[in-house]
Write a protein that holds these residues in place. Structure first.
Motif, mmCIF file in Angstrom:
data_model
loop_
_atom_site.group_PDB
_atom_site.id
_atom_site.type_symbol
_atom_site.label_atom_id
_atom_site.label_comp_id
_atom_site.label_asym_id
_atom_site.label_seq_id
_atom_site.Cartn_x
_atom_site.Cartn_y
_atom_site.Cartn_z
ATOM 1 N N UNK A 37 1.032 -1.319 -0.139
ATOM 2 C CA UNK A 37 0.139 -0.117 0.043
ATOM 3 C C UNK A 37 0.566 1.267 -0.035
ATOM 4 N N UNK A 38 1.943 1.260 0.190
ATOM 5 C CA UNK A 38 2.591 2.449 0.297
ATOM 6 C C UNK A 38 3.324 2.919 -1.050
ATOM 7 N N UNK A 39 2.930 1.934 -2.003
ATOM 8 C CA UNK A 39 3.588 2.254 -3.506
ATOM 9 C C UNK A 39 2.300 2.979 -4.167
ATOM 10 N N UNK A 40 0.722 3.344 -3.444
ATOM 11 C CA UNK A 40 0.585 3.915 -3.791
ATOM 12 C C UNK A 40 0.279 5.421 -5.080
ATOM 13 N N UNK A 41 0.840 6.219 -4.112
ATOM 14 C CA UNK A 41 1.603 7.156 -4.480
ATOM 15 C C UNK A 41 2.125 7.071 -5.732
ATOM 16 N N UNK A 42 2.979 6.432 -5.843
ATOM 17 C CA UNK A 42 3.881 6.333 -6.747
ATOM 18 C C UNK A 42 3.447 5.930 -8.179
ATOM 19 N N UNK A 43 2.430 4.980 -7.755
ATOM 20 C CA UNK A 43 1.419 4.032 -8.927
ATOM 21 C C UNK A 43 0.863 5.344 -9.529
ATOM 22 N N UNK A 44 -0.112 6.085 -8.647
ATOM 23 C CA UNK A 44 -0.898 7.254 -9.105
ATOM 24 C C UNK A 44 0.586 7.876 -9.924
ATOM 25 N N UNK A 45 1.112 8.351 -9.555
ATOM 26 C CA UNK A 45 2.035 9.424 -9.874
ATOM 27 C C UNK A 45 2.625 8.462 -11.273
ATOM 28 N N UNK A 46 2.729 7.585 -11.992
ATOM 29 C CA UNK A 46 2.781 7.131 -13.205
ATOM 30 C C UNK A 46 1.531 7.414 -13.898
ATOM 31 N N UNK A 47 0.420 6.656 -13.108
ATOM 32 C CA UNK A 47 -0.589 6.899 -14.233
ATOM 33 C C UNK A 47 -1.271 7.690 -14.303
ATOM 34 N N UNK A 48 -0.845 9.105 -13.172
ATOM 35 C CA UNK A 48 -1.290 10.676 -13.698
ATOM 36 C C UNK A 48 -0.354 10.937 -15.426
ATOM 37 N N UNK A 49 0.797 10.432 -15.470
ATOM 38 C CA UNK A 49 1.841 10.862 -15.970
ATOM 39 C C UNK A 49 1.450 10.557 -17.927
#
Length: 83
Positions: free
Chosen positions: A16-28
């Motif tokens: 769950x700590x990876x969620x911000x990274x995942x969201x950033x990649x998806x946003x990019x």
């Protein structure tokens, strides 16, 4: 530029700590994401995200590669042969 492909990308986030990274990649890569559905699976403490995407193989490979390099994230994709 190669042919565009329509596809589905499945993402399982076990860390769950990876969620911000995942969201950033998806946003990019938002320009090729047609739709997104995310579901928390609280009983197993993970999240599942399904994406409908439309992009060329280089773009889709960059997206799945960046997601797959995040610790605790598993990615699988299914794409059409091209249009």
């Amino acid at each position: 530029m190669s042919d565009k492909r329509l596809g589905v990308i499945g993402i399982v986030v076990e860390n769950r700590d990876a969620v911000p990274q995942v969201n950033q990649v998806l946003s990019n890569h938002a320009s090729m994401i047609i739709g997104r559905m995310g579901l928390p699976y609280r009983q197993k403490d993970l999240a599942v995200i399904a994406l409908i995407v439309d992009g060329n193989t280089d773009e889709l490979g960059a997206l799945t590669g960046k997601l797959g390099n995040i610790s605790g994230v598993t990615v699988k994709s299914a794409l059409t042969k091209g249009s």
